[in-house]
Motif scaffolding. Structure first.
Motif, PDB file in Angstrom:
ATOM      1  N   LEU A 152       5.022  -0.296   1.007  1.00 32.16           N
ATOM      2  CA  LEU A 152       5.843   0.887   0.941  1.00 32.16           C
ATOM      3  C   LEU A 152       6.174   1.072   2.571  1.00 32.16           C
ATOM      4  O   LEU A 152       6.876   2.261   2.855  1.00 32.16           O
TER       5      LEU A 152
ATOM      6  N   SER B  85       3.399   5.322   7.220  1.00 32.18           N
ATOM      7  CA  SER B  85       3.677   6.951   7.061  1.00 32.18           C
ATOM      8  C   SER B  85       4.963   7.423   7.775  1.00 32.18           C
ATOM      9  O   SER B  85       4.852   7.182   9.291  1.00 32.18           O
TER      10      SER B  85
ATOM     11  N   GLU C 206      -0.455  12.348   1.668  1.00 30.84           N
ATOM     12  CA  GLU C 206       0.713  12.238   0.658  1.00 30.84           C
ATOM     13  C   GLU C 206       1.150  10.936   0.524  1.00 30.84           C
ATOM     14  O   GLU C 206       1.393   9.959  -0.690  1.00 30.84           O
ATOM     15  N   HIS C 207       1.410  10.127   2.002  1.00 30.05           N
ATOM     16  CA  HIS C 207       1.831   8.781   1.691  1.00 30.05           C
ATOM     17  C   HIS C 207       0.497   8.061   1.559  1.00 30.05           C
ATOM     18  O   HIS C 207       0.909   6.883   0.665  1.00 30.05           O
TER      19      HIS C 207
ATOM     20  N   ARG D  97       0.628   7.876  -2.355  1.00 27.11           N
ATOM     21  CA  ARG D  97       1.735   7.302  -2.825  1.00 27.11           C
ATOM     22  C   ARG D  97       1.506   5.652  -2.782  1.00 27.11           C
ATOM     23  O   ARG D  97       2.014   4.835  -3.861  1.00 27.11           O
ATOM     24  N   SER D  98       0.872   5.179  -1.482  1.00 30.31           N
ATOM     25  CA  SER D  98       0.526   3.877  -1.433  1.00 30.31           C
ATOM     26  C   SER D  98      -0.289   3.420  -2.615  1.00 30.31           C
ATOM     27  O   SER D  98      -0.244   2.090  -3.221  1.00 30.31           O
TER      28      SER D  98
ATOM     29  N   GLN E 298      -0.962   4.854  -5.613  1.00 29.31           N
ATOM     30  CA  GLN E 298      -0.288   5.061  -6.782  1.00 29.31           C
ATOM     31  C   GLN E 298       0.685   3.632  -7.007  1.00 29.31           C
ATOM     32  O   GLN E 298       0.749   3.098  -8.265  1.00 29.31           O
ATOM     33  N   MET E 299       1.561   3.218  -5.919  1.00 28.53           N
ATOM     34  CA  MET E 299       2.291   2.106  -6.184  1.00 28.53           C
ATOM     35  C   MET E 299       1.465   0.748  -6.466  1.00 28.53           C
ATOM     36  O   MET E 299       2.169   0.026  -7.414  1.00 28.53           O
TER      37      MET E 299
ATOM     38  N   GLU F 208       0.181   1.195 -10.252  1.00 24.99           N
ATOM     39  CA  GLU F 208       1.216   0.998 -11.222  1.00 24.99           C
ATOM     40  C   GLU F 208       1.639  -0.497 -11.437  1.00 24.99           C
ATOM     41  O   GLU F 208       1.993  -1.126 -12.305  1.00 24.99           O
TER      42      GLU F 208
ATOM     43  N   ARG G   6       6.251  -3.097  -4.043  1.00 22.60           N
ATOM     44  CA  ARG G   6       7.119  -2.109  -4.973  1.00 22.60           C
ATOM     45  C   ARG G   6       7.397  -2.570  -6.225  1.00 22.60           C
ATOM     46  O   ARG G   6       7.389  -3.870  -6.541  1.00 22.60           O
TER      47      ARG G   6
END
Length: 364
Positions: A45, A48, A273-274, A277-278, A280-281, A284, A348
């Protein structure tokens, strides 16, 4: 004079650490193409945006030396972990801290216990200082704490535990680690390398910072290379009892963290937030890869990190070379004793799909 007489005893026998192949390296051999690098457990990803902005603003001041102790970053980390600042040391990546630990605590003839396979730098750092490395085979791809405890004796000075372990992605649980720590003699320092801890989902994982707050003889290693996406900037830190960290400062370089890395790490630490997201990536992506690999009938080691150990059921060197021709770089497992497996970074969505598509093609 012969180099054998000049070099420090033992270092000529060391095997140099060989990292995963870089995009630049494979381009020289295979030419330019749209590469997907899944070889080095990086955060695909990226960093930041706040870290990028901080570096752009700081670049005008790179003619000044950085502040040696990284006081602002050290203070922020101390606050994050509810520890005194003297319990934190920042340096040039976690691998530099591993060498500092060996410099500070390993005398010639001391023994250092590690898992096998695990991160190579533990053994090499101990050997540089004249230590003896005792490797204990993993059991079910996980550190065998019972066997490691039996390997400890009066000459043991350090125990390295990579949790989650590189290259298998497995963890030891809190009850198991508690029991292990309680069995160790007083002269042993335990180093918990938690480079991949941000990706852990298993609630039984033991947070090394808790042992530090309890005053245990433990040093906890963390990095900005993984979840924060700053692998190229080289920033890592250690948490530990103040007397242990004081020893690391005795052997620390004067300016190990450059100005850009320092401000990038501080900005990244503040970008929740970043970070989310990292994580969660990876979570998933892990589930997607599980499903696809199971459809293909391939086995893998369930992981708590941002990479997976996957068994292709055939010579990994052949799979590695064919994937390179498809523009995908992975890390062959032969160096860890896995001749048919590879360590693959979870990237990703498009990266993971490219890997699966290429893998289906080369295994057909």
């Amino acid at each position: 004079m012969k180099i054998e007489k000049l070099a420090r005893k033992g270092i000529l026998d060391l095997a140099a650490y060989v990292p995963g192949r870089s995009i630049e390296e494979v381009e020289r051999e295979y030419g330019r193409k749209r590469w997907v690098k899944l070889a080095s457990n990086e955060n695909l990803l990226g960093p930041s945006p706040k870290a990028v902005r901080a570096m752009r603003e700081e670049i005008r001041r790179v003619y000044f030396y950085p502040e040696g102790p990284c006081p602002n970053l050290r203070q922020a980390l101390a606050g994050r972990f509810s520890l005194p600042e003297r319990a934190v040391v920042v340096s040039n990546g976690a691998d530099n801290l591993i060498l500092m630990i060996a410099n500070a605590f390993v005398d010639e003839g001391d023994e250092v216990v590690t898992g096998d396979p695990t991160f190579f730098v533990y053994a090499n750092s101990a050997l540089i200082m004249g230590g003896k490395v005792v490797k204990v085979k993993l059991r079910d791809h996980t550190h065998d704490l019972s066997a490691m405890a039996k390997a400890v004796n009066k000459r043991t000075k350090l125990v390295f535990l990579c949790n989650p372990n590189n290259p298998t992605g497995t963890i030891v649980s809190k009850p198991s680690l508690d029991a292990f720590l309680n069995r160790l003699p007083k002269q042993v320092v335990v180093v918990l390398d938690e480079a991949y801890c941000d990706f852990v989902e298993d609630p039984s994982w033991p947070d090394g910072a808790n042992y530090v707050r309890e005053g245990r003889q433990v040093i906890c290693l963390r990095t900005f290379s993984k979840v924060y996406g700053l692998a190229g900037m080289r920033v890592g830190y250690a948490l530990g009892r103040e007397d242990l960290i004081d020893c690391l400062y005795k052997v620390r370089e004067a300016f190990p963290v450059n100005r850009l890395a320092n401000v990038a790490a501080l900005a990244a630490l503040e970008d929740k937030e970043h970070e989310a997201r990292s994580i969660q990536m990876v979570h998933e992506g892990k589930r997607y890869l599980y499903r696809e690999l199971e459809k293909m009938g391939l086995s893998y080691v369930p992981t708590e990190a941002n990479f997976m150990l996957i068994d292709f059921g055939r010579d990994v060197g052949e799979v590695f070379e064919k994937l390179l021709r498809e523009g995908v770089i992975i890390r062959p497992g032969k160096i860890w004793g896995y001749p048919t497996a590879a360590r693959v970074t979870i990237g990703r969505t498009n990266d993971n799909r490219r890997f699966i598509q290429a893998l289906k093609k080369v295994l057909a």
